[in-house]
Design an enzyme around this catalytic site. Structure first.
Site: not given
Length: 450
Positions: A83, A212, A346, A432
């Site tokens: 982030r 993931d 997602e 991501t």
């Protein structure tokens, strides 16, 4: 939607990590170790690409004047990296503003002590002030989590490139060495690894949470290197082959899904987090031989369709946190504890990639369904809120506007309806948290020589 989410955050929670839209106040939480402004950093690049110039300047000003890195507290290495560092790097690459680069490098330095372990596999939690690090209390036997230590590569290569300091690249290349050395059960990567011994701690494999983004960063490391990082490509290809062989299943109703694996026993559920994999597999398919490319594009489309079904089969047209394929129910949450939706990106992320790679209009239709559902069920008076049960049309709100809603969900929806040259996949790779990092079209080798 972005302007509404930002304006309310700015009005009621500026400088806090997230907005609580029902109570109109801010939330700090304990994930970021005392760092503040997660929503600001996460929103920077979205505001910029949406040309919300005034709002972008407000965010930039907060970073310049109020973003304090001298904090003491327990931070998730993974969350701070994806982030904060990801958000700052993307803002720097989009705008050239030095303040973003300097903050990213300063924060990157603070994460390095987490790697001081016998194997160099970092621990999951770090005190940004003291440099002390430890493993999550819930992680079995003091292990590190695959998705956490496997989701540093993109950002750390850029930190080395921008600083000229090879230490960041060395840390992540070493993680790869450890992973290449350890025996993979059936070619699969379990989710828990000991940072002390470098061995797997238990054999739970998942393409959803805990696993993931490790897989995502393998294919994206190769793409970011302008397809020169062949080691990452081979690791991705081998991992996907094992996943296809052992985890990809078809339900009685014909839906393709990726099961979880517990020591050889399949758990027939998919988490919302695993729905990124449709986009990932499509992105990787572009670069196989013809037969393989077609197989992977079909698999990507089938998984994305299954994730769409998890939305379509709910009363709100938003998908649950996890859905199952057992006891006659398909693509539905069967447990009360899995029926919530926290503004996750997602599914729309996969729509965006499949739209860009196939231009099949159904992906835009599906994306528009999500926009309408968000407006109907998640928009409240002062922002957007997650909901506790997607199977009721009078949902109860969770009072949290997640920072990733601005970073990812709204960005991917926006890109789904943009021309393909807005953040073109030829030039950018998304971390991501959906922060765009430039593909290195110059000499890649220099940055990552171990």
């Amino acid at each position: 939607m972005m302007k509404f989410a930002w304006d309310n955050y700015k009005q009621y929670a500026l400088g806090k990590n997230e907005l609580r839209p029902l109570t109109k106040n801010g939330h700090i939480g304990n994930m970021f170790g005392g760092l503040r402004g997660a929503t600001v950093i996460d929103a920077l690049d979205t505001l910029y690409i949406m040309e919300l110039e005034e709002e972008f300047q407000e965010a930039k000003q907060w970073v310049e004047k109020s973003f304090d890195l001298n904090v003491n507290g327990e931070a998730s290495l993974f969350e701070v990296n994806i982030r904060y560092i990801g958000g700052l790097l993307a803002a720097y690459y989009l705008t050239g503003e030095e303040v973003f680069k300097n903050k990213a490098l300063e924060l990157g330095e603070k994460l390095l002590p987490a790697f001081n372990t016998p194997t160099g596999i970092p621990r999951g939690v770090i005190n940004l002030g003291s440099g002390m690090s430890w493993s999550w209390g819930w992680a079995s036997a003091g292990s590190s989590i695959l998705a956490e230590f496997g989701t540093l590569h993109l950002e750390f290569l850029h930190l080395s490139q921008l600083s000229g300091n090879p230490v960041f690249a060395e840390k992540v290349m070493n993680i790869r060495r450890v992973l290449n050395r350890v025996e993979k059960p059936q070619g699969l990567y379990p989710n828990f690894l000991s940072p002390v011994t470098g061995s797997w701690v238990q054999h739970h494999v998942s393409i959803g949470g805990l696993g993931d983004s490790f897989y995502e960063y393998l294919i994206k490391s190769w793409l970011m290197s302008d397809k020169k990082d062949s080691e990452a490509k081979k690791m991705y290809d081998d991992a996907l082959e094992a996943i296809e062989k052992h985890l990809v299943k078809k339900s009685a109703g014909g839906l393709t899904y990726i099961a979880e694996w517990r020591g050889g026993i399949l758990d027939h559920k998919m988490g919302h987090l695993a729905c990124f994999s449709g986009g990932m597999i499509a992105l990787g398919a572009e670069h196989g031989g013809d037969e393989r490319r077609q197989r992977h594009m079909e698999l990507a489309a089938e998984i994305t369709n299954t994730c769409h079904e998890s939305y379509a089969r709910s009363d709100t047209k938003l998908g649950p946190e996890a859905f199952r394929f057992d006891a006659g129910s398909e693509a539905m949450a069967t447990r009360l504890s899995e029926r919530y939706y926290i503004l996750r990106p997602e599914v729309v992320e996969s729509y965006m990639y499949l739209w860009r790679l196939t231009h099949d209009p159904k992906y835009r239709h599906w994306g528009w369904e999500v926009v309408k559902a968000l407006e109907k069920h998640c928009r409240v008076e002062a922002g957007f809120s997650g909901i506790r049960d997607v199977y009721t049309t009078t949902p109860s709100h969770d009072n949290m506007q997640q920072s990733f809603f601005l970073a990812e969900t709204l960005k991917y929806l926006y890109l789904l309806f943009c021309e393909d040259d807005v953040l073109s996949l030829e030039d950018w790779v998304f971390n991501t948290e959906a922060h765009p990092l430039p593909i290195n079209h110059t000499d890649f080798k220099a940055a990552v020589q171990p």
